[in-house]
Design a protein around this motif. Sequence first.
Motif, PDB file in Angstrom:
ATOM      1  N   ASN A  31      44.049  29.840  28.338  1.00 24.75           N
ATOM      2  CA  ASN A  31      43.087  28.804  28.714  1.00 24.75           C
ATOM      3  C   ASN A  31      41.845  29.482  29.282  1.00 24.75           C
ATOM      4  O   ASN A  31      41.816  29.855  30.453  1.00 24.75           O
ATOM      5  N   PRO A  32      40.802  29.650  28.468  1.00 28.08           N
ATOM      6  CA  PRO A  32      39.588  30.342  28.932  1.00 28.08           C
ATOM      7  C   PRO A  32      38.942  29.685  30.141  1.00 28.08           C
ATOM      8  O   PRO A  32      38.206  30.334  30.882  1.00 28.08           O
ATOM      9  N   ASP A  33      39.205  28.382  30.351  1.00 29.84           N
ATOM     10  CA  ASP A  33      38.607  27.672  31.478  1.00 29.84           C
ATOM     11  C   ASP A  33      39.526  27.615  32.693  1.00 29.84           C
ATOM     12  O   ASP A  33      39.235  26.876  33.648  1.00 29.84           O
ATOM     13  N   ALA A  34      40.619  28.358  32.676  1.00 31.54           N
ATOM     14  CA  ALA A  34      41.511  28.375  33.837  1.00 31.54           C
ATOM     15  C   ALA A  34      40.733  28.763  35.088  1.00 31.54           C
ATOM     16  O   ALA A  34      39.878  29.648  35.063  1.00 31.54           O
ATOM     17  N   PHE A  35      41.025  28.086  36.187  1.00 29.72           N
ATOM     18  CA  PHE A  35      40.337  28.286  37.468  1.00 29.72           C
ATOM     19  C   PHE A  35      41.197  29.221  38.312  1.00 29.72           C
ATOM     20  O   PHE A  35      42.269  28.837  38.787  1.00 29.72           O
ATOM     21  N   LEU A  36      40.738  30.469  38.508  1.00 30.85           N
ATOM     22  CA  LEU A  36      41.535  31.495  39.169  1.00 30.85           C
ATOM     23  C   LEU A  36      40.849  31.903  40.468  1.00 30.85           C
ATOM     24  O   LEU A  36      39.812  32.562  40.472  1.00 30.85           O
ATOM     25  N   LEU A  37      41.451  31.505  41.576  1.00 30.25           N
ATOM     26  CA  LEU A  37      40.887  31.681  42.913  1.00 30.25           C
ATOM     27  C   LEU A  37      41.774  32.610  43.723  1.00 30.25           C
ATOM     28  O   LEU A  37      42.987  32.411  43.786  1.00 30.25           O
ATOM     29  N   ALA A  38      41.170  33.623  44.354  1.00 27.89           N
ATOM     30  CA  ALA A  38      41.951  34.614  45.086  1.00 27.89           C
ATOM     31  C   ALA A  38      41.539  34.701  46.543  1.00 27.89           C
ATOM     32  O   ALA A  38      40.360  34.613  46.885  1.00 27.89           O
ATOM     33  N   GLU A  39      42.540  34.908  47.380  1.00 32.76           N
ATOM     34  CA  GLU A  39      42.323  35.184  48.794  1.00 32.76           C
ATOM     35  C   GLU A  39      42.132  36.696  48.951  1.00 32.76           C
ATOM     36  O   GLU A  39      43.080  37.466  48.893  1.00 32.76           O
ATOM     37  N   VAL A  40      40.880  37.107  49.120  1.00 28.89           N
ATOM     38  CA  VAL A  40      40.533  38.519  49.313  1.00 28.89           C
ATOM     39  C   VAL A  40      39.578  38.580  50.501  1.00 28.89           C
ATOM     40  O   VAL A  40      38.563  37.886  50.525  1.00 28.89           O
ATOM     41  N   TYR A  41      39.904  39.387  51.488  1.00 25.86           N
ATOM     42  CA  TYR A  41      39.117  39.438  52.718  1.00 25.86           C
ATOM     43  C   TYR A  41      38.346  40.747  52.899  1.00 25.86           C
ATOM     44  O   TYR A  41      37.679  40.928  53.906  1.00 25.86           O
ATOM     45  N   ASN A  42      38.459  41.650  51.967  1.00 30.66           N
ATOM     46  CA  ASN A  42      37.812  42.952  52.104  1.00 30.66           C
ATOM     47  C   ASN A  42      36.587  43.000  51.192  1.00 30.66           C
ATOM     48  O   ASN A  42      36.722  43.103  49.975  1.00 30.66           O
ATOM     49  N   PRO A  43      35.367  42.935  51.750  1.00 34.56           N
ATOM     50  CA  PRO A  43      34.165  42.937  50.910  1.00 34.56           C
ATOM     51  C   PRO A  43      34.065  44.138  49.983  1.00 34.56           C
ATOM     52  O   PRO A  43      33.462  44.044  48.909  1.00 34.56           O
ATOM     53  N   ALA A  44      34.651  45.268  50.374  1.00 38.09           N
ATOM     54  CA  ALA A  44      34.594  46.456  49.526  1.00 38.09           C
ATOM     55  C   ALA A  44      35.369  46.273  48.226  1.00 38.09           C
ATOM     56  O   ALA A  44      35.164  47.021  47.273  1.00 38.09           O
ATOM     57  N   LEU A  45      36.236  45.268  48.177  1.00 36.10           N
ATOM     58  CA  LEU A  45      37.061  45.029  46.986  1.00 36.10           C
ATOM     59  C   LEU A  45      36.554  43.872  46.130  1.00 36.10           C
ATOM     60  O   LEU A  45      37.102  43.637  45.047  1.00 36.10           O
ATOM     61  N   TYR A  46      35.565  43.145  46.605  1.00 41.49           N
ATOM     62  CA  TYR A  46      35.147  41.934  45.896  1.00 41.49           C
ATOM     63  C   TYR A  46      34.865  42.184  44.417  1.00 41.49           C
ATOM     64  O   TYR A  46      35.382  41.500  43.534  1.00 41.49           O
ATOM     65  N   ARG A  47      34.018  43.154  44.147  1.00 44.87           N
ATOM     66  CA  ARG A  47      33.578  43.354  42.761  1.00 44.87           C
ATOM     67  C   ARG A  47      34.715  43.864  41.875  1.00 44.87           C
ATOM     68  O   ARG A  47      34.781  43.518  40.700  1.00 44.87           O
ATOM     69  N   ASP A  48      35.612  44.663  42.434  1.00 43.31           N
ATOM     70  CA  ASP A  48      36.761  45.110  41.658  1.00 43.31           C
ATOM     71  C   ASP A  48      37.634  43.923  41.254  1.00 43.31           C
ATOM     72  O   ASP A  48      38.077  43.826  40.104  1.00 43.31           O
TER      73      ASP A  48
END
Length: 626
Positions: A339-356
């Motif tokens: 499903n190309p439109d799947a909504f994938l939301l993640a709990e990430v708190y480390n700004p250094a990892l955002y782009r990865d």
Amino acid sequence: MKKLVGLFIIMCICACQSSKKQEIIQQKPAQGKFVVYQVFTRLFGNTNTTNKPWGTIEENGVGKFNDFTDRALDEIKSMGVTHIWYTGVPHHDVITDYTEYGISNDDPDVVKGRAGSPYAVKDYYNVDPDLAVDPANRLAEFEALIERTHQHGMKVIIDIVPNHVARNYQSISKPEGVADFGENDDTSVEYKRDNNFYYIPGEAFQVPEFLNGYQPLGGDNNPLADGKFDENPAKWTGNGARLAQPGFYDWYETVKVNYGVKPDGTYDFDLLPEGFNREDYKAHFEFWQDKDVPDSWEKFKNIALYWMEKGVDGFRYDMAEMVPVEFWSYMNSALKMKNPDAFLLAEVYNPALYRDYIHKGKMDYLYDKVELYDTLKHIMQGHGSTDNLPAIYDGLEDIEHHMLHFLENHDEQRIASAGFAGSAEKGKPAMVVSTCLSTSPTMIYFGQNVGEPGDGDMGFGDETRTSIFDYCGVPAHQRWMNNGKFDGGELSDAEKELNAFYRNLLSFSAQSAALMGDYKEIHSYNRQNTAGYSDKIFSFVRWNGDNRLIVVSNFEEASHKFQLKLDEGTVKALNITDGLYKLTDQLTNENEFVLEVKNGKGKVEIALTGLESFILKMDLLADLVE
């Protein structure tokens, strides 16, 4: 549980940022923003007002899937909601006895609260029996809710908790041929790549030493509350604790899942090639096709695909950064192929990892918690300055669409609580800024729209946060429900006004083309050039073609009058010429102002009452007369 990990990761700061915008993983909506309504499913429809600490399901009541009636879904939709995140759906540990349905009892010594943590999942192939009118038919009742939600034009999100599972994980609903987590593990060794868990050979698990007078179930009698839990050999605990007896503040009700990360932190799987962050999900999917991956990877991918087959449109991933980014590349690319439109939301708190996690892990959205939320909270509490806001957007500009904004969720304090702002009204300017600042989705937590303060100690949960561990009612939300009428009939006048504010703001955001366009802050210019404009006010412009907005918010309870100015660069960016422009507030459709543009600069007289915001839509009045 996530607060403990947050303490040591939120101090990490991104050292470098890409100046070039990379691919937008999730397709932006054609017009208007995505609006996510997070609801704690167990609490939503509960009309019981007893709220006895440690109360049983019979004493305090519980909400059901069937409480999301057509009327309820209509009201949620009226707030501009595009996605409902049904929190706490997968079958997790509970204390209520469901043995007549073939479900084993759970041990209070390793269950937090009487209703259990939604993040200690016991069976990923079924749903919480508490939520069904007929527990034997619980999965069908949830499937019916998925269908009702879709009929009302909204999509469905549920949780997946990849980092850990309940200590007593045991699926009685898994498809034929599927092995449980840990079923085929070699428990004689600490680590093996295809083991699902980490072990402490030769040592049995011991229940943690409870502190601060804590007793399971508040001290109520239960035959399993004996200070023992049979687990031999002991497994690592969910937050990574490696002792056979974890501490009281560890995530002792869960065990950590092994993704092929060795105890020394090195990886036992293929890494993505250099530069693969620039590749789309199709390339990531192809990369993994001939790779041998750890068993846990396959298990979680199959779980997610199982729920997609049931009609689920996306997932919120708990503590995603505790799982290697390569796994996310593997799983999310497979989900996007489905499903190309799947909504994938993640709990990430480390700004250094955002782009990865966005570009390598193929996440659509991450929490903007440690920068925007934390800064807004400080301002709302009267300590912070709006001067800190422009740098946040600038620092995340290349990924702004991916940073989901919120002011409340199940982990955070309620705005109206004494521990946060002490007043729901103080959330209004912050919600305008949070909603209108970027093209990213906005999330609202159930009860936020009516100022629920989260008062009361219900058991394991603490005050200022609505408990996610206990059976309870949510008083302000219950007044909005009005015994299933969902018309706000029992709300106070102040609560009704707050509810109208949220409905107007969010429904506008879901339809506004300007909010999916460009952004420019005018705060810094006005701080330097406008008398009466303080660091408790924030202003910016948004535009998309001929759709133009000026947004200005007052974070103080004191009133402010000033002449808001647009510099030459802003006037040029908005592509407007000298003349008079009518500005109409989109929150009320009543307040009107006139912007005068002369010699390439603009000015408008603004009068803001305490905690007031304007979203001013711009329309040409007439050519400027000399």
